[in-house]
Design a protein around this motif. Structure first.
Motif, PDB file in Angstrom:
ATOM      1  N   VAL A  26      29.002  34.640  28.724  1.00  0.00           N
ATOM      2  CA  VAL A  26      29.402  35.452  29.948  1.00  0.00           C
ATOM      3  C   VAL A  26      30.261  36.099  28.784  1.00  0.00           C
ATOM      4  O   VAL A  26      30.896  37.103  28.799  1.00  0.00           O
ATOM      5  CB  VAL A  26      30.843  34.274  30.524  1.00  0.00           C
ATOM      6  CG1 VAL A  26      31.303  34.621  31.141  1.00  0.00           C
ATOM      7  CG2 VAL A  26      29.564  33.899  32.026  1.00  0.00           C
ATOM      8  N   SER A  27      30.818  35.540  27.339  1.00  0.00           N
ATOM      9  CA  SER A  27      32.054  35.899  26.309  1.00  0.00           C
ATOM     10  C   SER A  27      31.336  37.473  25.755  1.00  0.00           C
ATOM     11  O   SER A  27      32.051  38.119  26.725  1.00  0.00           O
ATOM     12  CB  SER A  27      31.943  35.124  25.056  1.00  0.00           C
ATOM     13  OG  SER A  27      30.471  34.769  24.584  1.00  0.00           O
ATOM     14  N   ALA A  28      29.676  37.720  25.898  1.00  0.00           N
ATOM     15  CA  ALA A  28      29.408  39.239  25.358  1.00  0.00           C
ATOM     16  C   ALA A  28      29.500  39.417  27.064  1.00  0.00           C
ATOM     17  O   ALA A  28      30.071  40.732  26.656  1.00  0.00           O
ATOM     18  CB  ALA A  28      27.543  38.915  25.235  1.00  0.00           C
ATOM     19  N   VAL A  29      29.492  39.262  28.153  1.00  0.00           N
ATOM     20  CA  VAL A  29      28.566  40.689  29.156  1.00  0.00           C
ATOM     21  C   VAL A  29      30.902  40.760  29.506  1.00  0.00           C
ATOM     22  O   VAL A  29      31.016  41.751  30.353  1.00  0.00           O
ATOM     23  CB  VAL A  29      28.414  39.949  30.369  1.00  0.00           C
ATOM     24  CG1 VAL A  29      28.491  40.371  31.837  1.00  0.00           C
ATOM     25  CG2 VAL A  29      27.273  39.190  29.798  1.00  0.00           C
ATOM     26  N   GLN A  30      32.041  39.909  29.289  1.00  0.00           N
ATOM     27  CA  GLN A  30      33.049  39.991  29.152  1.00  0.00           C
ATOM     28  C   GLN A  30      33.627  41.387  29.306  1.00  0.00           C
ATOM     29  O   GLN A  30      34.565  42.252  29.336  1.00  0.00           O
ATOM     30  CB  GLN A  30      33.720  39.300  29.449  1.00  0.00           C
ATOM     31  CG  GLN A  30      34.513  38.199  30.180  1.00  0.00           C
ATOM     32  CD  GLN A  30      35.077  37.101  30.823  1.00  0.00           C
ATOM     33  OE1 GLN A  30      35.248  36.773  29.351  1.00  0.00           O
ATOM     34  NE2 GLN A  30      34.944  35.992  30.944  1.00  0.00           N
ATOM     35  N   TRP A  31      32.671  41.917  27.832  1.00  0.00           N
ATOM     36  CA  TRP A  31      33.333  42.320  27.088  1.00  0.00           C
ATOM     37  C   TRP A  31      33.028  44.563  27.992  1.00  0.00           C
ATOM     38  O   TRP A  31      33.305  45.500  27.019  1.00  0.00           O
ATOM     39  CB  TRP A  31      32.715  42.922  25.600  1.00  0.00           C
ATOM     40  CG  TRP A  31      33.241  42.622  24.477  1.00  0.00           C
ATOM     41  CD1 TRP A  31      32.778  41.198  24.526  1.00  0.00           C
ATOM     42  CD2 TRP A  31      34.598  42.585  23.927  1.00  0.00           C
ATOM     43  NE1 TRP A  31      33.987  40.607  23.446  1.00  0.00           N
ATOM     44  CE2 TRP A  31      35.205  41.902  23.665  1.00  0.00           C
ATOM     45  CE3 TRP A  31      35.262  43.682  24.490  1.00  0.00           C
ATOM     46  CZ2 TRP A  31      36.447  41.638  22.839  1.00  0.00           C
ATOM     47  CZ3 TRP A  31      36.163  43.841  23.450  1.00  0.00           C
ATOM     48  CH2 TRP A  31      36.747  42.757  22.192  1.00  0.00           C
TER      49      TRP A  31
END
Length: 441
Positions: A26-31
């Motif tokens: 999720v932390s990567a996709v939020q970018w």
């Protein structure tokens, strides 16, 4: 304006599907969302300045083309890295189509109808925000996440034809130097990037040392102000910011954007963990806000034209402060009904503030500087959204006393919600005081 708003909300719905399909955390996709907002924030002032120098119609059409082509790149992206890069380019086009409608429409209507025009833009923005999740959810469920970006590309392409036909050509500005202040643009980009890192970086996979980052952004801001004060063709003319109407409008726009972001960030958590509503009911309750905003935009503009900017601003901010106090207290006692009632009271006042505030700053803008002021207006909104997302979430977690909402008691969540919304009401009251002082001046 509708397309610019939809570009933000439609991708938020796609994040779960992207996380599963691309096998990314999720932390990567939020970018995918963050890089777009960051790109818009950095470019929006430069877009307004370019419009003043080279013509609003030319820059707007250029922005539509960039947005359309980059949407196709997003749809064709083979991996997450390429998708994030394409979204950064899309944010450049998004900054242009977000900022310039405000300045273009000011040049196409009389001063007596400016409020109605700004109210109409507010309605379009709310409709775009509401349409994004609805259309995106259906398309993604049937065709996959790429269909959301294909929709944005088709929408941008379809808009090109009426934009070419309907928007009058505006001659380039020959009153000032047509050279761009590249040093000022670079320094402003550094300031905004560092500010974005302060507000969002450590929450999304980045580990920045705030003891270095915060002083760095202050130093960069001071250098930017010095460079702009000595530039013959500054990116941001500092003389504009000395105008009490303009400065007050930009400051209150930032504060109220922070306030409304508190509703978007904290509201769903309260509904889910404080009132124990299911996901479907929570979505329906949250959707009340955009629907009421879409209906209230045009009446808010007409009220501004009929009763004047000063009364509209004062009334809107005063009632908004009361509505936020009601939002802090009523849902905890009366549940979902209290939340919906407070939301119905709050949203029209927000639209009235937007219509009156945008009208005030556009009427105060010199004709050859409308683009840069519409860019600054968009910048203040984005900075407010970033600040609100960070600060209000921090206040909520601090009042809650723990980061794990799943294990928190419903009463504790309700208390944290009340504290956060009372803080938001304080910011609205501060905005009212600033507005009243600027009216006196």
């Amino acid at each position: 304006m509708l397309l610019a708003s939809m570009a933000v909300s439609i991708t938020a719905v796609a994040l779960p599907a992207l996380s599963r399909t691309l096998d990314a955390p999720v932390s990567a996709v939020q970018w995918i969302v963050l890089i777009y907002l960051l790109s818009v924030t950095i470019v929006i002032v430069l877009a307004g300045r370019c419009a003043d120098l080279f013509g609003h119609r030319f820059i707007l059409l250029t922005g539509l083309i960039i947005f359309t082509l980059s949407s196709l790149l997003c749809a064709a992206a083979p991996n997450l890295t390429m998708l994030i890069a394409a979204r950064a380019i899309q944010g450049i086009g998004g900054a242009i189509i977000m900022a310039l409608p405000v300045s273009i429409i000011r040049g196409m209507v009389s001063g007596e109808q400016t409020g109605s025009a700004m109210g109409l833009l507010g309605s379009m923005s709310a409709i775009g925000t509401a349409l994004g999740p609805a259309l995106g959810g259906i398309l993604i469920a049937v065709f996959g996440w790429r269909s959301a970006f294909i929709l944005l590309a088709i929408s941008g392409f379809v808009l090109l034809v009426p934009a070419i036909k309907a928007i009058p050509a505006s001659p380039p500005n020959h009153k000032t130097s047509r050279s761009l202040d590249l040093s000022g643009a670079t320094l402003l980009a550094i300031v905004l990037f560092l500010y974005a890192v302060i507000t969002t970086g450590n929450k999304n996979g980045l580990n920045w040392d705030m003891t270095i980052t915060i002083p760095a952004v202050l130093v960069a801001l001071i250098i930017f102000a010095c460079v702009e004060s000595r530039s013959s063709s500054p990116l941001v003319p500092l003389s504009l910011l000395r105008n009490p109407v303009i400065s007050a409008s930009l400051i209150t726009n930032l504060l109220i954007s922070s306030v409304m972001m508190a509703m978007l960030v904290v509201g769903p958590f309260f509904l889910s963990f404080g009132l124990l509503l299911g996901e479907a009911i929570t979505g329906l309750v949250v959707a009340v806000g955009p629907v009421v905003a879409a209906l209230a935009g045009i009446p808010a503009g007409r009220i501004t034209d009929r009763f004047g900017i000063r009364r509209a601003l004062a009334y809107g901010l005063a009632v908004m402060s009361i509505a936020l106090i009601c939002m802090a207290l009523l849902p905890v006692r009366f549940g979902t009904a209290g939340y919906i009632l407070s939301l119905i009271m709050l949203t029209p006042c927000f639209q009235l503030f937007l219509a009156a505030n945008n009208t005030a700053i556009m009427l105060a803008a010199p004709e050859d500087q409308r683009g840069i002021l519409s860019g600054l207006l968009g910048l203040s909104r984005n900075l407010g959204l970033m600040t609100g997302a960070s600060v209000m979430a921090t206040i909520f977690v601090t009042a809650l006393g723990q980061e794990e909402l799943v294990h928190a008691a419903a009463k504790s969540v309700g208390f944290a919600f009340t504290v956060t919304l009372l803080t938001a009401a304080g910011l609205a009251l501060l905005s009212l005081i600033i507005t009243l002082i600027s009216i006196r001046k």
